[in-house]
Scaffold this active site. Sequence first.
Site, short mmCIF file in Angstrom:
data_model
loop_
_atom_site.label_atom_id
_atom_site.label_comp_id
_atom_site.label_asym_id
_atom_site.label_seq_id
_atom_site.Cartn_x
_atom_site.Cartn_y
_atom_site.Cartn_z
N HIS A 166 -0.34 5.24 4.05
CA HIS A 166 -0.79 4.03 3.55
C HIS A 166 -0.15 3.36 2.35
O HIS A 166 -0.20 4.13 1.30
CB HIS A 166 -2.40 4.04 3.35
CG HIS A 166 -3.16 2.80 2.95
ND1 HIS A 166 -3.74 2.10 3.97
CD2 HIS A 166 -3.24 2.22 1.72
CE1 HIS A 166 -4.28 1.16 3.32
NE2 HIS A 166 -4.11 1.10 1.97
N CYS A 167 0.40 2.21 2.28
CA CYS A 167 1.10 1.63 1.21
C CYS A 167 0.20 0.74 0.43
O CYS A 167 -0.01 -0.37 1.06
CB CYS A 167 2.50 0.76 1.68
SG CYS A 167 3.37 0.26 0.35
N PRO A 168 -0.27 0.91 -0.64
CA PRO A 168 -1.11 0.02 -1.48
C PRO A 168 -0.33 -1.27 -1.98
O PRO A 168 -0.74 -2.23 -2.20
CB PRO A 168 -1.29 0.71 -2.96
CG PRO A 168 -0.27 1.69 -2.82
CD PRO A 168 0.06 2.24 -1.38
N ASN A 171 -0.87 -3.32 0.92
CA ASN A 171 -2.39 -3.31 1.41
C ASN A 171 -2.73 -3.11 2.82
O ASN A 171 -3.37 -3.96 3.42
CB ASN A 171 -2.81 -4.77 0.60
CG ASN A 171 -4.52 -4.83 0.81
OD1 ASN A 171 -5.16 -3.62 0.71
ND2 ASN A 171 -5.08 -5.96 1.12
#
Length: 381
Positions: A166-168, A171
Amino acid sequence: MARITWRGHSSQELLSICRLRWSYMKHCWHSLTFNAHMNSSYASDVCLTPIFWFVDNYTHCLGPFFVVGVAALTTSVVSIAYWIGLPFWYAKSQLVTYFLIIVGNWLLLNVVFHYVMAVITPAGHPPEGVSLVEAVSMCGKCIAPKPPRTHHCSVCNRCILKMDHHCPWLNNCVGYGNHRYFFLYMMYTTLGCLFLILFGLEIGHKYLWLDHGEAWTEIEPLEGQPVKYNLSGHIIPVTHPHEYDEFMLPPAVHNLPTPIVDTDGPSTGRRRAVWFMAFTNVSVVLALGSLTIWHAKLITRGETSVEAHINEAEQKRLLQQQRIYINPYNFGTRKNWKLFLGLVRGRSFWRTVLLPSWHKPEGTGLSFHTVNDAPFEDEWP
């Protein structure tokens, strides 16, 4: 010879007491972490539970701010490049300027396209209410079957097909549907920053080195000897040999201009902008370049970042049994890259990789070919 004592205990007795207490503390720790109900890994997870809780519950809230930050940073870098870099190179060579405009905008187009697509393209998730032909396990949180290479994302709170992470900054999860967009965004961003650094070295030398002391040049040439410095730092001629050595004589007064340092002028603004460009581009090359190289290694081996940890643990487990683990999705370097980039069904490299392409990954993400049932090259996939 005097002996060291403390509360009636000798040094050897104190050392024995310390060893005994240290051994007691180790036994207490082992009794808590090495028994039938608990181990050291579980104890570490319990200690890190507050951090996991914060990441799971607030990463999706901070994601939009990260996306806006990436957009603002990209816009500022491109604006400074046009503001300072374009006039600088146009004054030196118009031919080089045309080359820089073409290459720079090609890189910018790929950066913007792949970032936007990585943000808005869903990574993919198993369909609900549909019986899966191939399922490898049950998800303990979704309470649903999991297809191969599918993992649960605690931030998105759902299972993701061929999940990588999951890449912030996006998003969004990186998985089956947008993995190619994510990798090409990192690659083109790194190339773009290297492009700006390469053609910005001369600009940095001009604004940060040559023009930094232009306000301190002497106004009038000096003639004769000897000379001294006045309070403002300028060199002044000494007309009398003992001008400052006589106690009774007052110090000479010279009406010379005091140098003015430009702290708010246009050159200062350009210097600050160049410093900002240097710090930003070097940081991005080091951070994002390293991540790009690591993901390129994973793609070469035909695995995701999640599978890299799983395969490493499986290799160690089978090595203890004197067996060799083979990644079932590793078809060799060349075929792994062709599958990842979508260079199948007659797609060309220049149209698919060098230019923006909307093509989707092959298949549905619910099942994958393995080394045991891979089709021939002309039949792939």
